[in-house]
Design a protein around this motif. Structure first.
Motif, PDB file in Angstrom:
ATOM      1  N   TYR B  35       0.848  -1.182   0.000  1.00  0.00           N
ATOM      2  CA  TYR B  35       0.000   0.000   0.000  1.00  0.00           C
ATOM      3  C   TYR B  35       0.887   1.236   0.000  1.00  0.00           C
ATOM      4  O   TYR B  35       1.996   1.226   0.525  1.00  0.00           O
ATOM      5  CB  TYR B  35      -0.864   0.059   1.263  1.00  0.00           C
ATOM      6  N   GLN B  37       0.695   5.278   1.273  1.00  0.00           N
ATOM      7  CA  GLN B  37      -0.059   6.282   2.038  1.00  0.00           C
ATOM      8  C   GLN B  37       0.569   7.644   1.808  1.00  0.00           C
ATOM      9  O   GLN B  37       1.740   7.855   2.125  1.00  0.00           O
ATOM     10  CB  GLN B  37      -0.072   5.952   3.531  1.00  0.00           C
ATOM     11  N   LEU B  43      -4.763   6.041   1.940  1.00  0.00           N
ATOM     12  CA  LEU B  43      -4.119   4.735   1.841  1.00  0.00           C
ATOM     13  C   LEU B  43      -4.679   3.985   0.637  1.00  0.00           C
ATOM     14  O   LEU B  43      -5.875   3.751   0.550  1.00  0.00           O
ATOM     15  CB  LEU B  43      -4.393   3.960   3.130  1.00  0.00           C
ATOM     16  N   ILE B  45      -4.173   0.674  -2.195  1.00  0.00           N
ATOM     17  CA  ILE B  45      -3.481  -0.561  -2.534  1.00  0.00           C
ATOM     18  C   ILE B  45      -2.715  -0.399  -3.844  1.00  0.00           C
ATOM     19  O   ILE B  45      -3.166   0.287  -4.770  1.00  0.00           O
ATOM     20  CB  ILE B  45      -4.460  -1.749  -2.615  1.00  0.00           C
ATOM     21  N   ILE B  56      -3.390  -8.552  -7.905  1.00  0.00           N
ATOM     22  CA  ILE B  56      -3.873  -7.178  -8.046  1.00  0.00           C
ATOM     23  C   ILE B  56      -2.702  -6.282  -8.438  1.00  0.00           C
ATOM     24  O   ILE B  56      -1.646  -6.326  -7.823  1.00  0.00           O
ATOM     25  CB  ILE B  56      -4.505  -6.656  -6.737  1.00  0.00           C
ATOM     26  N   GLU B  58      -2.767  -2.271  -9.241  1.00  0.00           N
ATOM     27  CA  GLU B  58      -3.687  -1.143  -9.345  1.00  0.00           C
ATOM     28  C   GLU B  58      -3.093   0.003 -10.152  1.00  0.00           C
ATOM     29  O   GLU B  58      -2.777   1.059  -9.618  1.00  0.00           O
ATOM     30  CB  GLU B  58      -4.062  -0.656  -7.938  1.00  0.00           C
ATOM     31  N   PHE B  90       3.398   0.706   2.968  1.00  0.00           N
ATOM     32  CA  PHE B  90       3.082  -0.335   3.929  1.00  0.00           C
ATOM     33  C   PHE B  90       2.952  -1.679   3.238  1.00  0.00           C
ATOM     34  O   PHE B  90       2.292  -1.794   2.204  1.00  0.00           O
ATOM     35  CB  PHE B  90       1.759  -0.041   4.650  1.00  0.00           C
TER      36      PHE B  90
END
Lengths: 110, 113
Positions: B35, B37, B43, B45, B56, B58, B90
């Motif tokens: 992730y 932030q 936050l 993904i 995934i 993104e 993260f």
């Protein structure tokens, strides 16, 4: 489109009072709604989740309410303590991922 | 016992450099995530891996390349760093890809100058 938003960016409560953090969502297809807590300098921490076919779920000192009619989610914290000071995120779960909202900062007055 | 660990905790580097962030989890989970932030605490993904397979991605610039050598590790390599890459990154893990109780690492604060 997908979006998760919060009504208030900051919330200040007296120690010992109950806290209510609100959240609006727009994606009716989400399977789960989740609350995370992030303390300063730390990673987010899972608090509780609720499946989309439920309207209430209780945990230890926390209750999550889901109102699908108005697409509203809330987190209630009973007897707020100094350790509850953090940023709280509501999030939507679906399609193997979590979409986080923008967060509400909860501060506790002594 | 640290459940999800990341190294380094802080990373300061200049534009154009290449850097890596490492993540390890000792929870026995089969799904790991990265992730980002931003400064406003938003936050988002970036990637997720299930059993070492990417599930995934993104729409992250291809300057970002995740690598999962095994189920317990998910590293993030960033090429040609840009100012806009400055953020806290993260790593997280969960038991299963449709589980929303994720365990997050302490974060890596990346500053690009």
């Amino acid at each position: 489109g997908e979006s998760v938003g919060l009504h208030l960016p900051t919330l200040s409560v007296q120690e010992g009072d109950n806290s209510i953090i609100n959240c609006a969502y727009s994606n009716s297809a989400s399977d789960y709604f989740i609350w995370y807590k992030q303390e300063s300098g730390k990673g987010p921490q899972f608090i509780i989740d609720i499946r989309s076919n439920m309207d209430k779920r209780q945990g230890q000192r926390v209750t999550v309410l889901l109102n699908k009619t108005v697409k509203h989610l809330s987190l209630q914290i009973a007897a707020t303590q100094p350790g509850d000071s953090a940023v709280y995120f509501c999030a939507e779960g679906g399609a193997s991922k979590i979409i986080f909202g923008s967060g509400t900062r909860l501060s506790i007055r002594p | 016992d640290t459940a999800v660990s990341q190294t380094p905790k802080y990373l300061v580097t200049q534009m154009g450099n290449d850097k890596s962030i490492k993540c390890e989890q000792n929870l026995g989970h089969d799904t790991m995530y990265w992730y980002k932030q931003d400064s406003k605490k938003f936050l988002k993904i970036m990637f997720s891996y299930n059993n070492k397979e990417l599930i995934i991605n993104e729409t992250v610039p291809n300057r970002f390349s995740p690598k999962s050598p095994d189920k317990a590790h998910l590293n993030l390599h960033i090429n040609s760093l840009e100012l806009g890459d400055s953020a806290v990154y993260f790593c997280a893990s969960s038991r299963g890809q449709d589980r929303y109780e994720q365990y997050f690492g302490p974060g890596t604060r990346l500053t690009v100058t």
